[in-house]
Design a protein around this motif. Sequence first.
Motif, PDB file in Angstrom:
ATOM      1  N   ARG A 247       0.847  -1.349   0.035  1.00 45.39           N
ATOM      2  CA  ARG A 247      -0.024   0.126  -0.095  1.00 45.39           C
ATOM      3  C   ARG A 247       0.781   1.185  -0.158  1.00 45.39           C
ATOM      4  NH1 ARG A 247      -2.351  -3.267   3.835  1.00 45.39           N
ATOM      5  NH2 ARG A 247      -2.096  -1.967   5.526  1.00 45.39           N
ATOM      6  N   ALA A 248       0.742   2.248   1.149  1.00 49.62           N
ATOM      7  CA  ALA A 248       1.376   3.344   1.249  1.00 49.62           C
ATOM      8  C   ALA A 248       3.061   3.214   1.483  1.00 49.62           C
ATOM      9  CB  ALA A 248       0.910   4.236   2.056  1.00 49.62           C
ATOM     10  N   TYR A 249       3.475   2.127   1.923  1.00 52.08           N
ATOM     11  CA  TYR A 249       4.881   1.757   2.040  1.00 52.08           C
ATOM     12  C   TYR A 249       5.560   1.109   1.088  1.00 52.08           C
ATOM     13  CZ  TYR A 249       3.971   2.103   7.211  1.00 52.08           C
ATOM     14  OH  TYR A 249       3.403   2.467   8.444  1.00 52.08           O
ATOM     15  N   VAL A 250       6.915   1.635   0.923  1.00 54.50           N
ATOM     16  CA  VAL A 250       7.780   1.184  -0.151  1.00 54.50           C
ATOM     17  C   VAL A 250       9.278   0.864   0.699  1.00 54.50           C
ATOM     18  CG1 VAL A 250       9.437   1.560  -2.065  1.00 54.50           C
ATOM     19  CG2 VAL A 250       7.238   2.615  -2.163  1.00 54.50           C
ATOM     20  N   LEU A 251       9.648  -0.310   0.808  1.00 53.85           N
ATOM     21  CA  LEU A 251      10.633  -0.927   1.418  1.00 53.85           C
ATOM     22  C   LEU A 251      11.669  -1.397   0.249  1.00 53.85           C
ATOM     23  CD1 LEU A 251      12.174  -2.250   3.858  1.00 53.85           C
ATOM     24  CD2 LEU A 251      10.989  -4.259   3.474  1.00 53.85           C
ATOM     25  N   ILE A 252      12.743  -0.589   0.629  1.00 47.17           N
ATOM     26  CA  ILE A 252      14.107  -1.090   0.036  1.00 47.17           C
ATOM     27  C   ILE A 252      15.074  -1.672   0.792  1.00 47.17           C
ATOM     28  CG2 ILE A 252      16.017  -0.081  -1.507  1.00 47.17           C
ATOM     29  CD1 ILE A 252      14.501   2.558  -1.869  1.00 47.17           C
ATOM     30  N   VAL A 253      15.485  -2.794   0.245  1.00 49.28           N
ATOM     31  CA  VAL A 253      16.423  -3.780   1.116  1.00 49.28           C
ATOM     32  C   VAL A 253      17.812  -4.000   0.226  1.00 49.28           C
ATOM     33  CG1 VAL A 253      16.996  -6.034   2.316  1.00 49.28           C
ATOM     34  CG2 VAL A 253      14.539  -5.071   2.263  1.00 49.28           C
ATOM     35  N   GLU A 254      18.914  -3.464   0.832  1.00 47.98           N
ATOM     36  CA  GLU A 254      20.281  -3.492   0.025  1.00 47.98           C
ATOM     37  C   GLU A 254      21.050  -4.334   1.223  1.00 47.98           C
ATOM     38  OE1 GLU A 254      21.272   0.056  -2.448  1.00 47.98           O
ATOM     39  OE2 GLU A 254      20.364   1.063  -0.671  1.00 47.98           O
ATOM     40  N   VAL A 255      21.995  -5.095   0.201  1.00 47.66           N
ATOM     41  CA  VAL A 255      22.771  -6.050   1.129  1.00 47.66           C
ATOM     42  C   VAL A 255      24.378  -5.765   0.510  1.00 47.66           C
ATOM     43  CG1 VAL A 255      23.454  -8.587   1.505  1.00 47.66           C
ATOM     44  CG2 VAL A 255      20.910  -7.795   1.064  1.00 47.66           C
ATOM     45  N   TRP A 256      25.369  -5.568   1.209  1.00 49.75           N
ATOM     46  CA  TRP A 256      26.562  -5.278   1.159  1.00 49.75           C
ATOM     47  C   TRP A 256      27.604  -6.624   1.842  1.00 49.75           C
ATOM     48  CZ3 TRP A 256      23.475  -1.645   1.909  1.00 49.75           C
ATOM     49  CH2 TRP A 256      23.348  -0.296   0.961  1.00 49.75           C
ATOM     50  N   GLU A 257      28.474  -7.040   0.968  1.00 49.48           N
ATOM     51  CA  GLU A 257      29.403  -8.092   1.752  1.00 49.48           C
ATOM     52  C   GLU A 257      30.688  -7.229   2.379  1.00 49.48           C
ATOM     53  OE1 GLU A 257      31.447 -10.832  -0.778  1.00 49.48           O
ATOM     54  OE2 GLU A 257      31.832 -12.134   0.603  1.00 49.48           O
ATOM     55  N   ILE A 258      30.521  -7.134   3.680  1.00 51.82           N
ATOM     56  CA  ILE A 258      31.705  -6.419   4.230  1.00 51.82           C
ATOM     57  C   ILE A 258      32.899  -7.101   4.350  1.00 51.82           C
ATOM     58  CG2 ILE A 258      32.188  -5.095   6.480  1.00 51.82           C
ATOM     59  CD1 ILE A 258      30.363  -4.041   4.883  1.00 51.82           C
ATOM     60  N   ALA A 259      32.759  -8.314   4.512  1.00 52.53           N
ATOM     61  CA  ALA A 259      33.925  -9.398   4.571  1.00 52.53           C
ATOM     62  C   ALA A 259      33.592 -10.930   4.486  1.00 52.53           C
ATOM     63  CB  ALA A 259      34.610  -9.419   6.241  1.00 52.53           C
ATOM     64  N   PRO A 260      34.247 -11.567   4.295  1.00 51.19           N
ATOM     65  CA  PRO A 260      33.608 -13.194   4.170  1.00 51.19           C
ATOM     66  C   PRO A 260      32.915 -13.755   5.313  1.00 51.19           C
ATOM     67  CG  PRO A 260      36.245 -13.162   3.573  1.00 51.19           C
ATOM     68  CD  PRO A 260      35.860 -11.700   3.944  1.00 51.19           C
ATOM     69  N   SER A 261      31.731 -14.084   4.893  1.00 52.74           N
ATOM     70  CA  SER A 261      30.805 -14.655   5.847  1.00 52.74           C
ATOM     71  C   SER A 261      30.320 -13.431   6.853  1.00 52.74           C
ATOM     72  CB  SER A 261      31.283 -15.725   6.660  1.00 52.74           C
ATOM     73  OG  SER A 261      31.591 -16.652   5.935  1.00 52.74           O
ATOM     74  N   LEU A 262      30.320 -12.105   6.441  1.00 50.76           N
ATOM     75  CA  LEU A 262      29.804 -10.820   7.046  1.00 50.76           C
ATOM     76  C   LEU A 262      28.950  -9.914   6.026  1.00 50.76           C
ATOM     77  CD1 LEU A 262      29.237  -9.530   9.784  1.00 50.76           C
ATOM     78  CD2 LEU A 262      31.225  -8.455   9.450  1.00 50.76           C
ATOM     79  N   MET A 263      27.661  -9.886   6.086  1.00 46.49           N
ATOM     80  CA  MET A 263      26.831  -9.102   5.468  1.00 46.49           C
ATOM     81  C   MET A 263      26.379  -7.932   6.323  1.00 46.49           C
ATOM     82  SD  MET A 263      26.995 -10.496   2.375  1.00 46.49           S
ATOM     83  CE  MET A 263      27.241 -12.450   1.771  1.00 46.49           C
ATOM     84  N   LEU A 264      26.304  -6.653   5.632  1.00 42.00           N
ATOM     85  CA  LEU A 264      25.709  -5.527   6.110  1.00 42.00           C
ATOM     86  C   LEU A 264      24.320  -5.372   5.141  1.00 42.00           C
ATOM     87  CD1 LEU A 264      25.577  -3.046   7.822  1.00 42.00           C
ATOM     88  CD2 LEU A 264      26.706  -1.916   6.477  1.00 42.00           C
ATOM     89  N   VAL A 265      22.949  -5.149   6.048  1.00 41.30           N
ATOM     90  CA  VAL A 265      21.923  -5.169   5.369  1.00 41.30           C
ATOM     91  C   VAL A 265      21.229  -3.903   5.854  1.00 41.30           C
ATOM     92  CG1 VAL A 265      19.585  -6.152   5.168  1.00 41.30           C
ATOM     93  CG2 VAL A 265      21.462  -7.882   5.537  1.00 41.30           C
ATOM     94  N   GLU A 266      20.692  -2.939   4.810  1.00 40.42           N
ATOM     95  CA  GLU A 266      20.082  -1.690   5.256  1.00 40.42           C
ATOM     96  C   GLU A 266      18.478  -1.861   4.775  1.00 40.42           C
ATOM     97  OE1 GLU A 266      20.695   3.072   5.043  1.00 40.42           O
ATOM     98  OE2 GLU A 266      21.190   1.907   3.364  1.00 40.42           O
ATOM     99  N   MET A 267      17.520  -1.577   5.490  1.00 42.06           N
ATOM    100  CA  MET A 267      16.308  -1.544   5.324  1.00 42.06           C
ATOM    101  C   MET A 267      15.799  -0.098   5.217  1.00 42.06           C
ATOM    102  SD  MET A 267      15.146  -4.846   7.516  1.00 42.06           S
ATOM    103  CE  MET A 267      13.621  -5.044   6.869  1.00 42.06           C
ATOM    104  N   LYS A 268      15.154   0.363   4.116  1.00 42.67           N
ATOM    105  CA  LYS A 268      14.672   1.922   4.225  1.00 42.67           C
ATOM    106  C   LYS A 268      13.336   1.866   3.705  1.00 42.67           C
ATOM    107  CE  LYS A 268      18.022   3.038   1.055  1.00 42.67           C
ATOM    108  NZ  LYS A 268      18.689   3.595   0.521  1.00 42.67           N
ATOM    109  N   TRP A 269      12.536   2.713   4.351  1.00 40.95           N
ATOM    110  CA  TRP A 269      11.117   2.627   4.214  1.00 40.95           C
ATOM    111  C   TRP A 269      10.891   4.046   3.567  1.00 40.95           C
ATOM    112  CZ3 TRP A 269      12.504  -0.916   7.769  1.00 40.95           C
ATOM    113  CH2 TRP A 269      11.692  -2.104   7.920  1.00 40.95           C
TER     114      TRP A 269
END
Length: 441
Positions: A388-410
Motif C-alpha cells: 500500500r503506502a509503504y515502499v521498502l528497499i533492502v540492500e545487502v553488502w558483503e563487508i567481509a567473508p561470511s559477514l553481510m551488512l543489510v540496510e532496510m529503508k522505508w
Amino acid sequence: MEPGETLPPPRPSAAATATAAASPTILLGRYRLGRMLGRGSFAKVYQAYSVADGSAVAIKIIDKKSKSLNAVTEAQVLREVSAMRLLQSHPNILKIHEVMATRSKIYLVMELASGGELFSVLTRRGRWFTDASTRRLFQQLISALIFCHESGVSHRDMKPQNILLDGEGNIKISDFGLSALPEQLRDDGLLHTACGTPAFTAPEVVARRGYSGPKADAWSCGVILYMLLCGSLPFDDRNLVSMYKKIAKRDYQFPNWVSKPARYVIKQLLDPNPSSRMSLETLLGTAWFKKSSSLSKSQSDGSLYEMAALAKDYDLGSVSSANAFDIISLSSGLDLSGLFEMSNGERSKRFSSGASFEDIRDKVREVGGRLGYAVEKMRGGSLVLRKRAYVLIVEVWEIAPSLMLVEMKWGGDGGCLDELHWEEWRAGLEELVCSWHNDDA
C-alpha cells in the motif's frame, strides 16, 4: 613622515609570492587541489589529484555554512550521493569515490570528466552534430538511463549541462540532486514533485499531476536528441505559458538535414501525452537507434544496443562488495545524514548477518509476503517491496567473508514506522541477525 603615521606593511617579494602560489592546497592529507571547474550557490567543483597515486579526480566542496544551503538543498546532496552510490557500475554514469567532511565543509570526491559539459561543446560548435556522432552519444545516454530506471532511480533533470564528457568523448551522466529514488513513489506508484529545467521538463511534471519518472526522462531525451541533431531547442520561448502552448500543439520544425528515422524517434519522444509517449525500452528497437555504432571509442566488446538491453535484466546477481565509502556512509556512527545533523532512524534500520546473500534475500521475501508486501524489483544486491503506502528497499553488502551488512529503508506515504509494524519485521528476521546497528534494542 607625520607624527603618529605608521608605515605600511612590507610588500612580499616576487619570490615569496611565487612560492606561495606554488604551494598547493592539500585536503585532509589526501588530495592536492587544482583549478576550479565550476561553482554554484553553495558548492564549488575543483580538479584535484590523489596524494597517494597522482590520479585526477573532481571534488565538489559544499559549504555547510552557506546561506544558500537549506533543508531542501541538503536533501538534494544526500539524494545525489545515494543515487550515485546505487548506480556506480555503469560506465556512462559519473562515479563517486568517497565522501569526506569537516565541521564546515563536505567533500564529494568524484570521477573527473575532462571533456566538460555537453552543453559547452554544443555552444562552442555553434551548430549540430552529425547523425552518426549523435547516435553514439544518444545510445550511451539511453543505456545509462535504462540502467537508472531499472535500479529504481529517475533523473528528472536531464539536460546537456548535466551530461559530461570524458577524455575520449564518452558521456557521463551527472547531477542527481533532483533524482527520485524508489522510496519517493506514492501509493499510486507515481511521483508528484514538480522539478527540473522548463525547456527540458515533461509537460505532465509542470502540470503537477502524478507522473512516471522514466516517461518524464524520455521526454527530456527527446529534447536533447533534437538539440544534438538540429543545434537548437524544439520549444524555446521566454514566456513559459507560450512555450507550453507550443508543446501542447507539438509546434516545432525540423531542419531539412534531419533524417526521417531520426524525426520519427523525436516525434515519439516529444509526445505531450505520457501514455502514448515512446518509452526508452521501445526506443531500443527503433531502426535509427539500432543502426551500427560502437559503445565507446575505447570499448569494442559489444554494441550499445546490446548493453542497453542488458540493463533490462531483473535477475538478482551476486551481492555487492562494500568499499570504504559504502561502509562509512552506512555506519551508524558515521551515517551520511549526520553531515547535516539529520535523523532518519524511523525510516531506516540496519543489521549485520553471517547468513549468505541468498538466505537473506529469501527470508526478506518470505517475511515480506507474510506481512503483505509484494516484490516489485530485484537487482544486484537490492530488493524493492511495496505494501500500500509503504515502499521498502533492502540492500545487502558483503563487508567481509561470511559477514553481510543489510540496510532496510522505508519510503512512500506510509510515514514513519509504527512500533508494531517494525516489531513484526524484527521478529521475522531475528534468526539472520548478528547485531542491530541503529536500534535501541
